[in-house]
Scaffold this active site. Sequence first.
Site, PDB file in Angstrom:
ATOM      1  N   LYS B 127       0.860  -1.099  -0.014  1.00 53.99           N
ATOM      2  CA  LYS B 127      -0.044  -0.091  -0.019  1.00 53.99           C
ATOM      3  C   LYS B 127       0.939   1.466   0.069  1.00 53.99           C
ATOM      4  O   LYS B 127       0.285   2.138  -0.566  1.00 53.99           O
ATOM      5  CB  LYS B 127      -1.326  -0.168   1.215  1.00 53.99           C
ATOM      6  CG  LYS B 127      -2.045  -0.934   1.070  1.00 53.99           C
ATOM      7  CD  LYS B 127      -3.116  -0.885   0.072  1.00 53.99           C
ATOM      8  CE  LYS B 127      -4.278  -1.772   0.011  1.00 53.99           C
ATOM      9  NZ  LYS B 127      -5.176  -1.943  -1.175  1.00 53.99           N
ATOM     10  N   GLU B 149     -10.316   5.604   2.698  1.00 58.32           N
ATOM     11  CA  GLU B 149     -10.817   4.198   3.318  1.00 58.32           C
ATOM     12  C   GLU B 149      -9.841   3.444   3.684  1.00 58.32           C
ATOM     13  O   GLU B 149      -8.671   3.341   3.139  1.00 58.32           O
ATOM     14  CB  GLU B 149     -11.845   3.947   2.107  1.00 58.32           C
ATOM     15  CG  GLU B 149     -11.263   2.834   1.005  1.00 58.32           C
ATOM     16  CD  GLU B 149     -10.242   3.485   0.254  1.00 58.32           C
ATOM     17  OE1 GLU B 149     -10.183   4.566   0.308  1.00 58.32           O
ATOM     18  OE2 GLU B 149      -9.428   2.598  -0.207  1.00 58.32           O
ATOM     19  N   SER B 416       1.637  -9.538  -0.801  1.00 57.82           N
ATOM     20  CA  SER B 416       1.305  -8.348  -0.604  1.00 57.82           C
ATOM     21  C   SER B 416       1.637  -7.481   0.684  1.00 57.82           C
ATOM     22  O   SER B 416       1.717  -6.202   0.868  1.00 57.82           O
ATOM     23  CB  SER B 416      -0.067  -8.004  -1.192  1.00 57.82           C
ATOM     24  OG  SER B 416      -1.005  -8.804  -0.466  1.00 57.82           O
TER      25      SER B 416
END
Lengths: 257, 438
Positions: B127, B149, B416
Site C-alpha cells: 500500500k 478508506e 502483498s
Amino acid sequence: MSRLERAFSRGKAFIPFITAGDPSMTVTEQLIYTMYEAGADLIEVGIPFSDPVAEGPVIQAADERALASGVTVDDVFAMMQRVRNKCDVPVALMTYVNPVATYGTDRFMMNCSKAGIDAVIVPDVPFEERDELLPYCRKHGITLISMIAPTSGERIRMIAAEAEGFVYCVSSLGVTGIRERIGYEAGEMIKAVKAVKDIPCAIGFGISTPEQAAELAVWGDGIIVGSAVVKIVEEYGENCVGHVAEYVRRMKAAISG
Amino acid sequence: MSVCKNERTVFPSIRVAPQKSKAFVPYAGDESFFILPKEWIGLSKGRFGIHGGQYVPEILMNALIELEQAYERYKNDPDFTTELDDLLRNYAGRPSMLYYAEKMTKDLGGAKIYLKREDLNHTGSHKINNVLGQALLAKRMGKTRLIAETGAGQHGVATATAAALMGMECEIFMGKEDTERQALNVYRMELLGAKVHPVSTGTQTLKDAVNEAMREWTRRISDTHYVLGSAVGPHPFPTIVRDFQKIIGQEVKRQLAEKEGRLPDVVMACVGGGSNAIGIFHDFIDDESVRLIGCEAAGRGIDTGSTAATMTIGSVGIFHGMKSYFCQDEYGQIAPVYSISAGLDYPGVGPEHAGLRDRGRAEYVPVTDDEAVEAFEYLSRTEGIIPAIESAHAVAYAMKIAPELGRDKILVICLSGRGDKDVASIARYRGVQINEQA
C-alpha cells in the site's frame, strides 16, 4: 404543455422528495396524491438503493427501511402505474445508475414511460457519462435531468447547453441533509445557467425551513426538499401523510409569498 | 475445518479455473450495456474495454479533472519522479526482495516458487507504494489534508504514515466491523496522528468505508485529497493507483532476469479491489506467455452467500464511480459480502481487472477462508514468513497449482503484506484465545 413544463408554470415550484416504499408502498402512493393536493408541483420519488453515496444519514436510513421491507424497482413501477391512472401529477424518479443498468437501461426507460414517469434524476451519472442513459431516455420520451454543483464552475455552461426539463442546482457542498445555513452560491450558479439557456432551475440539498426556502426561491424557479420531508415520514411512519401535507402547504406558501 | 498438522497440505476443494474465462452473461443486462456509443468515447475517460469511466456526482467532477491534470503534469516531471524514487528507496525500502522459496518449492515438488516480498516494505504492505505517490501528488496540488478508506487497515496505516511524514492532516474511514477485527491497525493509525472514523452504515466494512470517504470528499474538496487505496473508483484513480503499483511487476521482471535469465511462467496475487495484483501483472500483460492469476476471497464458499468472489459470482454493474463486476442482486442492489480477510471483503473489483478478464488475459479464481488460513499457517511454518491473510489467498492457490506445473516452471507470488495484524484473528479462527495482558 408537458407535465414537466406545467410543474414550473404555477409560480415557484415546490418539489418534495420521498423514498419509495418508506414506510410502505401504500403510504408512498398516498403521499404522492396528498402532496400534490397540498401544492407540490413535481414529486421526486427515490428508488431505494443499498449504497446511496450522495445521500446523508436521513435518506440513507429511509433507503434501508424501504429495502428491508423488500421494495423493488418493479414495485415502484407498479405503484407509479396506479398513480398515473388516477392523477396527472408530474413525477421524477431519483435513482442511482446501478439499479438502472442492472435492470437494463432500455427496459428501465421503457417501463418508466409505461408508468407515466416524466423524468429521471441519476446523481452518479455526470455529463461525461450521460450517454449511458440519454439514448434510452430519448427513445422512450423520458427527460434526463442535469445537475450542477457549487464546484461546477465553467462546466455549468457545457451542462446547461444540453440540459432538458429543468436544471437541478445542488446548493451546497456535501450530501443531502438538513443544514442550518446554506451556501449562497445558488444565485450565481443559476445566473450562469440562464446566460446559456432559458430553462427552469430548481435548488436542492440542505433546505428544510420555510424561511430558507423563501430566501432561495428568490434565485430559483423551484425548491427541492428531501431530508426534511423524509424526516417527517420517519417520525410518524404510517401516520405521516397528514403531517407531510401540512409541511408541503407551508413550504409552497413560503415560496409563493 | 481441520487444523493442518502436516508440512504439506493439499486442498482438494480448490477448483482449478479454466484458462480463459467464458463469455460472461450478466443478469438481465440488455445489449445496450455492452456497447460504447461512438460519440461517448470522446467524453468518457479511463476505459478498460467496457469497464471504468467516471460515474460520480457532478460535485466531484472538477476534483477528478483537477487530479487527472495534476497527475498528467507531474507523472513525468523529473523533480516529482526523483522525489518519489528517493522516498521509495530510502523510506519505503524498495526494491523489495524477490525471494526463492526453496523449502516450499521442494515440499510442493513442482514449479519453482518466488515470493515478491512487498510485506517487507515500510508499513508492511504494498500500500505504501501508492500512498507515497498520491500524497506527494496531493502536496504538489496544494492539498493539506488526506482522507482514505481502509479495509484491513494497511492502506489506512500507509496513508497515516505518509501524512505524518509530509506534515498533512489525516482522517481514515474504516468499517466498524473492521475496526474490531483489526484493532491493532486502528491504534497504529492513531499513533501516527490520524483520526479514525468507524463507519457504522451498511455492512460496516470496506464498501461502506469507501461510501463514507466519498461523502466526506464532497463535503470538503478544496483542501482535501482522497487517497483511494485500491485500483478502483472513478477515473483517474484506477490508472493512478496502477501506475504507482506497477513498480512491483517491473522489479519482478528485472530481478527474475538476473536470477533466472527469463520471464516467469505464472504470476499470481490476491484480488480485492486489485491494487497489488494489477501492480505485479501490469508489466507482464504484453508478455502473452506469462499466466496471470488473481485469487479472490471465496469466504465460506462461492455457493454459501458468504463470499466476496466478485469475478466468480458477480455481474457487470456501475458502482463506486466505475463500471466493472460487482456482487449484486437482480435489481442492482450491492450484495453484502464476506471474507475472513478485511482487505478482500469488497463487492467489486478494479475495472482494469474486469477488462483483463473479459479479454481472457488474466484468470480469476476463488479461494476460501479455510484454504487461506491453511496457507497462512503453511507459509509461516515452511518458510518462516507470516503472510497477510489477504496474500495467503494467493499462496493457497499457488500450493494447488505448483505441483501440477512441472519443475521447469517458475511461479511468482505477490506477498502483498505481512501477517502480524492477522495473528489474533487467525488464533480466534482456530479457537485459541490470546490474552495480550497475560
